[in-house]
Design an enzyme around this catalytic site. Sequence first.
Site, mmCIF file in Angstrom:
data_model
loop_
_atom_site.group_PDB
_atom_site.id
_atom_site.type_symbol
_atom_site.label_atom_id
_atom_site.label_comp_id
_atom_site.label_asym_id
_atom_site.label_seq_id
_atom_site.Cartn_x
_atom_site.Cartn_y
_atom_site.Cartn_z
ATOM 1 C CB THR A 12 4.440 29.609 -13.179
ATOM 2 O OG1 THR A 12 5.789 29.141 -13.105
ATOM 3 C CG2 THR A 12 3.646 29.010 -12.039
ATOM 4 C CB ALA A 56 -6.821 28.262 -11.989
ATOM 5 C CB ILE A 57 -6.393 28.443 -6.120
ATOM 6 C CG1 ILE A 57 -6.644 27.024 -6.604
ATOM 7 C CG2 ILE A 57 -7.118 28.712 -4.811
ATOM 8 C CD1 ILE A 57 -8.061 26.707 -6.941
ATOM 9 C CG HIS A 71 -4.183 30.129 -2.334
ATOM 10 N ND1 HIS A 71 -4.464 28.819 -2.030
ATOM 11 C CD2 HIS A 71 -3.379 30.101 -3.436
ATOM 12 C CE1 HIS A 71 -3.852 28.026 -2.896
ATOM 13 N NE2 HIS A 71 -3.201 28.780 -3.772
ATOM 14 C CB SER A 110 1.464 28.750 -4.135
ATOM 15 O OG SER A 110 0.183 28.851 -3.578
ATOM 16 C CB SER A 144 -3.746 34.665 -4.301
ATOM 17 O OG SER A 144 -3.973 33.308 -4.567
ATOM 18 C CB CYS A 173 -12.215 17.028 -29.247
ATOM 19 S SG CYS A 173 -12.103 18.619 -30.092
#
Length: 480
Positions: free
Chosen positions: A40, A46-47, A49, A337, A341, A436
């Site tokens: 994962t 990629a936050i 929170h 999630s 974080s 690319c």
Amino acid sequence: MYDVTIIGCGVVGASLAYTLSQYDLNVLVLERENDVAMGTTKANSAIVHAGYDPEPGTLLAKLNVRGSDMMEGLCRRLSVKYKRIGSFVLAFDEDDRCHLDKLYDNGMKNGVPDMKILSGDEARAMDPNLSKEVCAALYAPSAAIIDPWGLCIAESEVAVRNGVTLKLRSGVTGLEDYGDSILLHTASGDYETHFVINCAGGWGHEICAMTGEAEWEAFPSRGEYYLLDKSSGDLVQHVIFQCPTAAGKGVLVTPTVHGNLLIGPSATPVSSPYSRETSLDGMDAVAAASKKSVDGIDLRQSIRNFAGVRAVTSEADFIIRPAKACKRMLHVSGIKSPGLSAAPAIAEYVASLLSDMGIIMNRKEDWDGTRTQIRFKELSQAEKAELIRKDPRYGRVICRCETITEGEIVAAIHSPIPPCSIDGIKRRAGAGMGRCQGGFCGPRVLDILAREREENPLDILQDGDGTTLLIGETKGGATV
């Protein structure tokens, strides 16, 4: 005999290895894949929170807010990309508007700083491309974006440099509880340890079952994403959420620390953590939901689709507790999630639990928790010239899209955790992350890997084991 063995080296396992490397302990990390950050951790939003979503009083709430507070300083010490850009949760009708009040109340109880509920016009003044249908928004300035695999790799490298042992291709196949120690059977051999920490992510329930008691059920959920070219990277300035549902935080639209635009995820129940394929239905659902938030999204700018699998379980909260049937095992599972974080705070919390379980935590006097990574394109002209003077390989650009040099690729290959694949280089140095997607630089990276690792090009992998790209040689000796 090891003092502590960590099963799994995603961002949570790596954060724990980094934290425990500060202490005078003999620590082992077992990872089933050929590299760290392969689950994962390499496929998520990629936050970082802010922490208004979790219910007050839960571990999710406590560790999210603490982890968010720790993250900026940690990334600075480790030379990991991080940007605090704030987030919006959008409301489109009165029901959504009422839900913002609930989130605001959660955030206040959880200790999230400086939140505001804005009108639709106030939100659009800050992010002009938000939909005209937005009637209100919860603004949380402490939210951030990050390089998640970069954090995992950096923490793992520092841990190894400070004495932690990492064993790759070492999936756990069984265990024997001797009472005062545990013998772990793995794909790379047997290892005896005083304590085990189950950080196996989507496979955490399988490790738990090896103790003889199934403490929770696993319900993995696949999330699919679009990654858009950097030409779309400034379409929004903040992390843009819709009101969360029982399935998760919904489809988001966000810049990335690398300058792209990320859209997703979907939420599809799957049978296995390996179910990372994308689907037409999933991608269509992401596209439709994202355009509700930002109707100017141009999906023709998509350069990659990918999917990750969340470690959802039958328990609503993080599972961080001693195993019921094995007194020397500590479960760190169900880290969905905001697991990224919360990762540094999870490690801090687990270290305190280990102390409570009887491990003596004496700090090392010579521990160094920093790491510096050279990013050639971010240097001044004078710094570039000096670096090239010392090592001409920094003057040869291999990845044109991202301006990644041979010097950076070679440095990654000879890092404390040497990559064995083209995507391993991508995660460390950035080659292949551009428009690319490695179409130009991939073969050159393969040649450099083969040269530096002194391996046959036929054996170089794209990513996981079994993903070789070349299948033989022509009569004249050319590789194909």
